[in-house]
Design a protein around this motif. Structure first.
Motif, PDB file in Angstrom:
ATOM      1  N   GLY A 107      36.313 -12.723  12.488  1.00 28.04           N
ATOM      2  CA  GLY A 107      35.884 -13.770  11.577  1.00 28.04           C
ATOM      3  C   GLY A 107      35.207 -13.153  10.376  1.00 28.04           C
ATOM      4  O   GLY A 107      34.377 -12.258  10.521  1.00 28.04           O
ATOM      5  N   ASN A 108      35.546 -13.638   9.188  1.00 24.68           N
ATOM      6  CA  ASN A 108      35.008 -13.066   7.957  1.00 24.68           C
ATOM      7  C   ASN A 108      33.725 -13.723   7.489  1.00 24.68           C
ATOM      8  O   ASN A 108      33.098 -13.254   6.545  1.00 24.68           O
ATOM      9  N   SER A 109      33.326 -14.818   8.134  1.00 22.16           N
ATOM     10  CA  SER A 109      32.068 -15.493   7.786  1.00 22.16           C
ATOM     11  C   SER A 109      31.394 -15.906   9.092  1.00 22.16           C
ATOM     12  O   SER A 109      32.039 -15.955  10.144  1.00 22.16           O
ATOM     13  N   PRO A 110      30.091 -16.204   9.047  1.00 19.96           N
ATOM     14  CA  PRO A 110      29.436 -16.678  10.273  1.00 19.96           C
ATOM     15  C   PRO A 110      30.099 -17.923  10.861  1.00 19.96           C
ATOM     16  O   PRO A 110      30.132 -18.094  12.082  1.00 19.96           O
ATOM     17  N   PHE A 111      30.648 -18.782   9.995  1.00 14.69           N
ATOM     18  CA  PHE A 111      31.303 -20.001  10.484  1.00 14.69           C
ATOM     19  C   PHE A 111      32.609 -19.660  11.210  1.00 14.69           C
ATOM     20  O   PHE A 111      32.895 -20.217  12.276  1.00 14.69           O
ATOM     21  N   GLU A 112      33.384 -18.746  10.654  1.00 16.20           N
ATOM     22  CA  GLU A 112      34.611 -18.317  11.327  1.00 16.20           C
ATOM     23  C   GLU A 112      34.288 -17.599  12.640  1.00 16.20           C
ATOM     24  O   GLU A 112      34.978 -17.796  13.649  1.00 16.20           O
ATOM     25  N   ARG A 113      33.246 -16.782  12.634  1.00 19.51           N
ATOM     26  CA  ARG A 113      32.871 -16.075  13.862  1.00 19.51           C
ATOM     27  C   ARG A 113      32.384 -17.046  14.931  1.00 19.51           C
ATOM     28  O   ARG A 113      32.716 -16.913  16.114  1.00 19.51           O
ATOM     29  N   ALA A 114      31.594 -18.047  14.526  1.00 19.50           N
ATOM     30  CA  ALA A 114      31.111 -19.035  15.494  1.00 19.50           C
ATOM     31  C   ALA A 114      32.270 -19.801  16.122  1.00 19.50           C
ATOM     32  O   ALA A 114      32.303 -20.042  17.336  1.00 19.50           O
ATOM     33  N   ALA A 115      33.248 -20.191  15.304  1.00 23.93           N
ATOM     34  CA  ALA A 115      34.418 -20.900  15.825  1.00 23.93           C
ATOM     35  C   ALA A 115      35.217 -20.006  16.766  1.00 23.93           C
ATOM     36  O   ALA A 115      35.720 -20.453  17.804  1.00 23.93           O
ATOM     37  N   ALA A 116      35.327 -18.715  16.420  1.00 25.37           N
ATOM     38  CA  ALA A 116      36.058 -17.771  17.276  1.00 25.37           C
ATOM     39  C   ALA A 116      35.318 -17.538  18.594  1.00 25.37           C
ATOM     40  O   ALA A 116      35.946 -17.433  19.654  1.00 25.37           O
ATOM     41  N   ILE A 117      33.995 -17.473  18.549  1.00 21.63           N
ATOM     42  CA  ILE A 117      33.203 -17.359  19.786  1.00 21.63           C
ATOM     43  C   ILE A 117      33.461 -18.575  20.662  1.00 21.63           C
ATOM     44  O   ILE A 117      33.630 -18.462  21.882  1.00 21.63           O
ATOM     45  N   ASP A 118      33.476 -19.754  20.046  1.00 26.21           N
ATOM     46  CA  ASP A 118      33.704 -20.985  20.798  1.00 26.21           C
ATOM     47  C   ASP A 118      35.070 -20.964  21.480  1.00 26.21           C
ATOM     48  O   ASP A 118      35.190 -21.322  22.666  1.00 26.21           O
ATOM     49  N   ARG A 119      36.114 -20.529  20.767  1.00 24.78           N
ATOM     50  CA  ARG A 119      37.453 -20.440  21.382  1.00 24.78           C
ATOM     51  C   ARG A 119      37.453 -19.429  22.531  1.00 24.78           C
ATOM     52  O   ARG A 119      38.031 -19.674  23.591  1.00 24.78           O
TER      53      ARG A 119
END
Length: 199
Positions: A107-119
Motif C-alpha cells: 500500500g502506498n498510503s496509510p489508507f491503502e495499507r489499512a485496507a490491505a491489512i483488513d483484507r
C-alpha cells in the motif's frame, strides 16, 4: 519505559511473548515503520487471534538494534495463516530482516495499507468482521484507544479523514457487507460529513 518508541514496542512484545520455549514463541511478528502511526493502529488487529503477532517497529528500511534483538529472541515459528511467514512487513519501505521468511502487506498510503491489512486479516479469519471501527488519521490521541479495541476484539479498524472517507477505506467497508460501524472521536475529529457518507 524504553528510550524510544521502538524500545517500548520491543519491551511490550517481550513481556507478552517471553519465548522461553516453543510453547510461548509467537507464530509471526509484524513490522511497522515507527513514523507511520496510522498504519500501526490498523496493524494492531494482527496482534489478536487468530494470528497473535506482536508488533515491532522499524526506522524506515532500517531495523533498530532493539527490534532486531527481540526479533532474534522471539524467533517466530511461522504462521500458516500467512503462508508460513515469520515476519509480516506492513508497507513496501519497512525493513526486511535477514534470515526470516517474510510476507508483505502493500500500500502506498496509510489508507491503502489499512485496507490491505483488513483484507489480509479477513482471509486469515476466513471472513470479514461484523464490526468495523473508524478512527482519525489526523488526531493520534483520539485514534490510539482503537489499537487496544482491535487487538482484543479482532474487529477491523480503518482510518478516515475529518470530513471524508478515502476511497480505499470505502472499498474495504464494502467488503464487510453492511457491518456495524463505530466512529471514535468527537465531531471536531470526525465530522458529520463522514457519518453522512456512511449512510
Amino acid at each position: 519505559g524504553g528510550a524510544d518508541a521502538a524500545a517500548d514496542a520491543a519491551g511490550g512484545a517481550g513481556a507478552l511473548d517471553p519465548a522461553t520455549g516453543d510453547a510461548d514463541r509467537p507464530t509471526a511478528v509484524v513490522l511497522v515503520d515507527q513514523d507511520d502511526w496510522v498504519t500501526g493502529i490498523a496493524a494492531s488487529v494482527l496482534a489478536g487471534r487468530p494470528i497473535g503477532a506482536p508488533i515491532l517497529l522499524t526506522d524506515g528500511d532500517e531495523l533498530p538494534a532493539v527490534t532486531e534483538d527481540v526479533l532474534q529472541r522471539l524467533n517466530p515459528k511461522g504462521s500458516d495463516l500467512s503462508r508460513d511467514a515469520q515476519v509480516i512487513r506492513v508497507g513496501p519501505d519497512t525493513a526486511r530482516p535477514d534470515d526470516f521468511k517474510t510476507a508483505l502487506i502493500e500500500g502506498n498510503s496509510p489508507f491503502e495499507r489499512a485496507a490491505a491489512i483488513d483484507r489480509f486479516f479477513s482471509a486469515a479469519r476466513a471472513r470479514p468482521s461484523n464490526d468495523v471501527v473508524l478512527y482519525s488519521a489526523e488526531s493520534a490521541e483520539f485514534a490510539m484507544p482503537v489499537a487496544a479495541w482491535a487487538a482484543r476484539s479482532g474487529d477491523a479498524v480503518l482510518p478516515v479523514r475529518r470530513d471524508a472517507i478515502p476511497a480505499p477505506i470505502l472499498r474495504a467497508l464494502g467488503e464487510h457487507e453492511r457491518p456495524n460501524v463505530f466512529v471514535v472521536g468527537p465531531e471536531r475529529v470526525i465530522s458529520k460529513k463522514v457519518l453522512d457518507q456512511l449512510r
